[in-house]
Write a protein that holds these residues in place. Structure first.
Motif, PDB file in Angstrom:
ATOM      1  N   VAL A  85       2.521  -8.407   6.824  1.00 27.56           N
ATOM      2  CA  VAL A  85       3.740  -9.065   7.299  1.00 27.56           C
ATOM      3  C   VAL A  85       3.749 -10.516   6.825  1.00 27.56           C
ATOM      4  O   VAL A  85       4.750 -11.003   6.289  1.00 27.56           O
ATOM      5  CB  VAL A  85       3.861  -8.986   8.839  1.00 27.56           C
ATOM      6  CG1 VAL A  85       5.029  -9.815   9.341  1.00 27.56           C
ATOM      7  CG2 VAL A  85       3.995  -7.537   9.288  1.00 27.56           C
ATOM      8  N   GLY A  86       2.631 -11.204   6.982  1.00 27.13           N
ATOM      9  CA  GLY A  86       2.538 -12.585   6.517  1.00 27.13           C
ATOM     10  C   GLY A  86       2.661 -12.681   5.009  1.00 27.13           C
ATOM     11  O   GLY A  86       3.356 -13.550   4.480  1.00 27.13           O
ATOM     12  N   ASP A 121      -4.217  -6.572   2.686  1.00 23.48           N
ATOM     13  CA  ASP A 121      -3.315  -5.657   3.379  1.00 23.48           C
ATOM     14  C   ASP A 121      -2.001  -5.499   2.609  1.00 23.48           C
ATOM     15  O   ASP A 121      -1.446  -4.392   2.540  1.00 23.48           O
ATOM     16  CB  ASP A 121      -3.033  -6.144   4.792  1.00 23.48           C
ATOM     17  CG  ASP A 121      -4.214  -5.943   5.733  1.00 23.48           C
ATOM     18  OD1 ASP A 121      -5.204  -5.305   5.331  1.00 23.48           O
ATOM     19  OD2 ASP A 121      -4.150  -6.437   6.867  1.00 23.48           O
ATOM     20  N   SER A 122      -1.507  -6.581   2.018  1.00 16.96           N
ATOM     21  CA  SER A 122      -0.267  -6.512   1.235  1.00 16.96           C
ATOM     22  C   SER A 122      -0.451  -5.602   0.023  1.00 16.96           C
ATOM     23  O   SER A 122       0.393  -4.740  -0.263  1.00 16.96           O
ATOM     24  CB  SER A 122       0.161  -7.915   0.783  1.00 16.96           C
ATOM     25  OG  SER A 122       0.425  -8.739   1.899  1.00 16.96           O
ATOM     26  N   PHE A 123      -1.560  -5.788  -0.704  1.00 13.81           N
ATOM     27  CA  PHE A 123      -1.816  -4.955  -1.873  1.00 13.81           C
ATOM     28  C   PHE A 123      -2.029  -3.500  -1.455  1.00 13.81           C
ATOM     29  O   PHE A 123      -1.532  -2.576  -2.110  1.00 13.81           O
ATOM     30  CB  PHE A 123      -3.026  -5.466  -2.656  1.00 13.81           C
ATOM     31  CG  PHE A 123      -3.251  -4.705  -3.929  1.00 13.81           C
ATOM     32  CD1 PHE A 123      -2.543  -5.012  -5.074  1.00 13.81           C
ATOM     33  CD2 PHE A 123      -4.160  -3.662  -3.973  1.00 13.81           C
ATOM     34  CE1 PHE A 123      -2.733  -4.297  -6.243  1.00 13.81           C
ATOM     35  CE2 PHE A 123      -4.361  -2.946  -5.137  1.00 13.81           C
ATOM     36  CZ  PHE A 123      -3.643  -3.259  -6.276  1.00 13.81           C
ATOM     37  N   TYR A 124      -2.762  -3.292  -0.381  1.00 15.30           N
ATOM     38  CA  TYR A 124      -3.016  -1.936   0.117  1.00 15.30           C
ATOM     39  C   TYR A 124      -1.701  -1.224   0.399  1.00 15.30           C
ATOM     40  O   TYR A 124      -1.512  -0.061   0.023  1.00 15.30           O
ATOM     41  CB  TYR A 124      -3.879  -1.996   1.377  1.00 15.30           C
ATOM     42  CG  TYR A 124      -4.277  -0.635   1.900  1.00 15.30           C
ATOM     43  CD1 TYR A 124      -5.447  -0.030   1.473  1.00 15.30           C
ATOM     44  CD2 TYR A 124      -3.485   0.041   2.813  1.00 15.30           C
ATOM     45  CE1 TYR A 124      -5.830   1.219   1.934  1.00 15.30           C
ATOM     46  CE2 TYR A 124      -3.847   1.290   3.285  1.00 15.30           C
ATOM     47  CZ  TYR A 124      -5.008   1.871   2.845  1.00 15.30           C
ATOM     48  OH  TYR A 124      -5.372   3.118   3.306  1.00 15.30           O
ATOM     49  N   LEU A 125      -0.789  -1.897   1.061  1.00 14.83           N
ATOM     50  CA  LEU A 125       0.505  -1.307   1.393  1.00 14.83           C
ATOM     51  C   LEU A 125       1.291  -0.975   0.124  1.00 14.83           C
ATOM     52  O   LEU A 125       1.788   0.145  -0.035  1.00 14.83           O
ATOM     53  CB  LEU A 125       1.301  -2.251   2.294  1.00 14.83           C
ATOM     54  CG  LEU A 125       2.690  -1.773   2.717  1.00 14.83           C
ATOM     55  CD1 LEU A 125       2.610  -0.451   3.481  1.00 14.83           C
ATOM     56  CD2 LEU A 125       3.369  -2.846   3.568  1.00 14.83           C
ATOM     57  N   ALA A 171       8.502  -5.564   6.811  1.00 17.21           N
ATOM     58  CA  ALA A 171       7.475  -5.626   5.763  1.00 17.21           C
ATOM     59  C   ALA A 171       7.411  -4.301   5.005  1.00 17.21           C
ATOM     60  O   ALA A 171       7.290  -4.295   3.766  1.00 17.21           O
ATOM     61  CB  ALA A 171       6.110  -5.963   6.362  1.00 17.21           C
ATOM     62  N   LEU A 172       7.507  -3.193   5.699  1.00 17.19           N
ATOM     63  CA  LEU A 172       7.507  -1.891   5.049  1.00 17.19           C
ATOM     64  C   LEU A 172       8.720  -1.748   4.129  1.00 17.19           C
ATOM     65  O   LEU A 172       8.594  -1.311   2.983  1.00 17.19           O
ATOM     66  CB  LEU A 172       7.481  -0.769   6.088  1.00 17.19           C
ATOM     67  CG  LEU A 172       7.521   0.655   5.533  1.00 17.19           C
ATOM     68  CD1 LEU A 172       6.339   0.925   4.619  1.00 17.19           C
ATOM     69  CD2 LEU A 172       7.572   1.664   6.674  1.00 17.19           C
ATOM     70  N   ASN A 173       9.891  -2.129   4.614  1.00 17.49           N
ATOM     71  CA  ASN A 173      11.096  -2.055   3.784  1.00 17.49           C
ATOM     72  C   ASN A 173      10.978  -2.943   2.547  1.00 17.49           C
ATOM     73  O   ASN A 173      11.389  -2.553   1.450  1.00 17.49           O
ATOM     74  CB  ASN A 173      12.336  -2.446   4.596  1.00 17.49           C
ATOM     75  CG  ASN A 173      12.685  -1.416   5.654  1.00 17.49           C
ATOM     76  OD1 ASN A 173      12.317  -0.240   5.542  1.00 17.49           O
ATOM     77  ND2 ASN A 173      13.372  -1.846   6.700  1.00 17.49           N
ATOM     78  N   GLU A 174      10.416  -4.135   2.731  1.00 18.95           N
ATOM     79  CA  GLU A 174      10.208  -5.049   1.595  1.00 18.95           C
ATOM     80  C   GLU A 174       9.233  -4.445   0.601  1.00 18.95           C
ATOM     81  O   GLU A 174       9.441  -4.513  -0.622  1.00 18.95           O
ATOM     82  CB  GLU A 174       9.697  -6.403   2.094  1.00 18.95           C
ATOM     83  CG  GLU A 174       9.501  -7.436   1.022  1.00 18.95           C
ATOM     84  CD  GLU A 174      10.788  -7.894   0.351  1.00 18.95           C
ATOM     85  OE1 GLU A 174      10.699  -8.489  -0.743  1.00 18.95           O
ATOM     86  OE2 GLU A 174      11.892  -7.657   0.889  1.00 18.95           O
ATOM     87  N   ALA A 175       8.176  -3.823   1.095  1.00 19.62           N
ATOM     88  CA  ALA A 175       7.181  -3.193   0.224  1.00 19.62           C
ATOM     89  C   ALA A 175       7.813  -2.070  -0.597  1.00 19.62           C
ATOM     90  O   ALA A 175       7.544  -1.940  -1.800  1.00 19.62           O
ATOM     91  CB  ALA A 175       6.014  -2.664   1.061  1.00 19.62           C
ATOM     92  N   VAL A 176       8.652  -1.262   0.021  1.00 24.45           N
ATOM     93  CA  VAL A 176       9.320  -0.171  -0.695  1.00 24.45           C
ATOM     94  C   VAL A 176      10.197  -0.734  -1.807  1.00 24.45           C
ATOM     95  O   VAL A 176      10.194  -0.225  -2.937  1.00 24.45           O
ATOM     96  CB  VAL A 176      10.135   0.710   0.279  1.00 24.45           C
ATOM     97  CG1 VAL A 176      11.048   1.669  -0.466  1.00 24.45           C
ATOM     98  CG2 VAL A 176       9.199   1.476   1.221  1.00 24.45           C
ATOM     99  N   LYS A 177      10.933  -1.807  -1.526  1.00 25.88           N
ATOM    100  CA  LYS A 177      11.781  -2.445  -2.548  1.00 25.88           C
ATOM    101  C   LYS A 177      10.942  -2.959  -3.719  1.00 25.88           C
ATOM    102  O   LYS A 177      11.305  -2.798  -4.881  1.00 25.88           O
ATOM    103  CB  LYS A 177      12.568  -3.610  -1.945  1.00 25.88           C
ATOM    104  CG  LYS A 177      13.681  -3.215  -1.033  1.00 25.88           C
ATOM    105  CD  LYS A 177      14.370  -4.472  -0.515  1.00 25.88           C
ATOM    106  CE  LYS A 177      15.189  -4.189   0.718  1.00 25.88           C
ATOM    107  NZ  LYS A 177      15.746  -5.419   1.299  1.00 25.88           N
ATOM    108  N   ILE A 178       9.825  -3.586  -3.409  1.00 30.09           N
ATOM    109  CA  ILE A 178       8.944  -4.142  -4.455  1.00 30.09           C
ATOM    110  C   ILE A 178       8.412  -3.022  -5.345  1.00 30.09           C
ATOM    111  O   ILE A 178       8.421  -3.124  -6.570  1.00 30.09           O
ATOM    112  CB  ILE A 178       7.787  -4.951  -3.820  1.00 30.09           C
ATOM    113  CG1 ILE A 178       8.323  -6.191  -3.115  1.00 30.09           C
ATOM    114  CG2 ILE A 178       6.747  -5.328  -4.882  1.00 30.09           C
ATOM    115  CD1 ILE A 178       7.329  -6.843  -2.162  1.00 30.09           C
ATOM    116  N   VAL A 179       7.955  -1.942  -4.728  1.00 33.28           N
ATOM    117  CA  VAL A 179       7.396  -0.826  -5.498  1.00 33.28           C
ATOM    118  C   VAL A 179       8.481  -0.149  -6.336  1.00 33.28           C
ATOM    119  O   VAL A 179       8.245   0.193  -7.502  1.00 33.28           O
ATOM    120  CB  VAL A 179       6.678   0.178  -4.571  1.00 33.28           C
ATOM    121  CG1 VAL A 179       6.279   1.441  -5.324  1.00 33.28           C
ATOM    122  CG2 VAL A 179       5.450  -0.473  -3.940  1.00 33.28           C
TER     123      VAL A 179
END
Length: 170
Positions: A59-60, A74-78, A4-12
């Motif tokens: 994660v979800g 939590d997704s937006f916060y990350l 989830a962290l790796n996915e978040a970094v890609k999105i940002v």
């Protein structure tokens, strides 16, 4: 969680390439989550708080693409944290008295509320004008509290808001 962290970094990283400035970046992140996550809330009971169901987490939201308001929050916060924003979480109560989670975010030293999950509520696209006009003072507003108008003067205004519609469409 690492996925989830790796996915978040890609999105940002993708968001920063496609936007110019904090407002556009915030809107991109908001819209990305609103478009990719499906609201899912089978039960508010969590049998084991040390191991919450994935839809209650980033994660979800980011990996499974299913989340309740807490998972959206939590997704937006990350995403917003990785993007460098000052961001927080806030508990709110809707018009039915139900608790929800939402985000706060600072843009140009002003704090805003951004509830991504509210984009999941029904829309009024493709309804006839006569039905829409009838709903303005009954479904979309509280006549005792609201002034409903089709003309708003935004000159000099700094506006950034998200709110679901009260009434049958919430």
């Amino acid at each position: 969680e690492k996925q989830a962290l790796n996915e978040a970094v890609k999105i940002v990283e993708a968001a920063k390439k496609e936007t110019d400035g904090d407002y556009e970046l915030e809107i991109y992140l908001h819209d990305y989550l609103a478009e990719t996550i499906t609201y899912y809330n089978p039960s508010v009971d969590v049998p084991d708080p040390s191991d919450p169901p994935r839809h209650l987490t980033a994660v979800g939201g980011l990996l499974d693409k299913y989340a309740n308001c807490q998972g959206y929050t939590d997704s937006f916060y990350l995403l917003a944290s990785i993007a460098g924003f000052k961001v927080g979480r806030m508990c709110v109560t809707d018009f039915n008295g139900e608790g929800h989670m939402t985000n706060t975010i600072s843009l140009d030293d002003e704090w805003y509320i951004d509830g991504v999950y509210v984009d999941e509520y029904e829309t009024v696209e493709d309804i006839e004008k006569a039905l829409f006009d009838k709903c303005v003072n009954s479904v979309f507003s509280e006549p005792q509290m609201d002034i409903a108008t089709s003309e708003v003067d935004f000159s000099g205004a700094k506006i950034f808001a998200v709110e679901y519609l009260p009434g049958q469409f919430d």
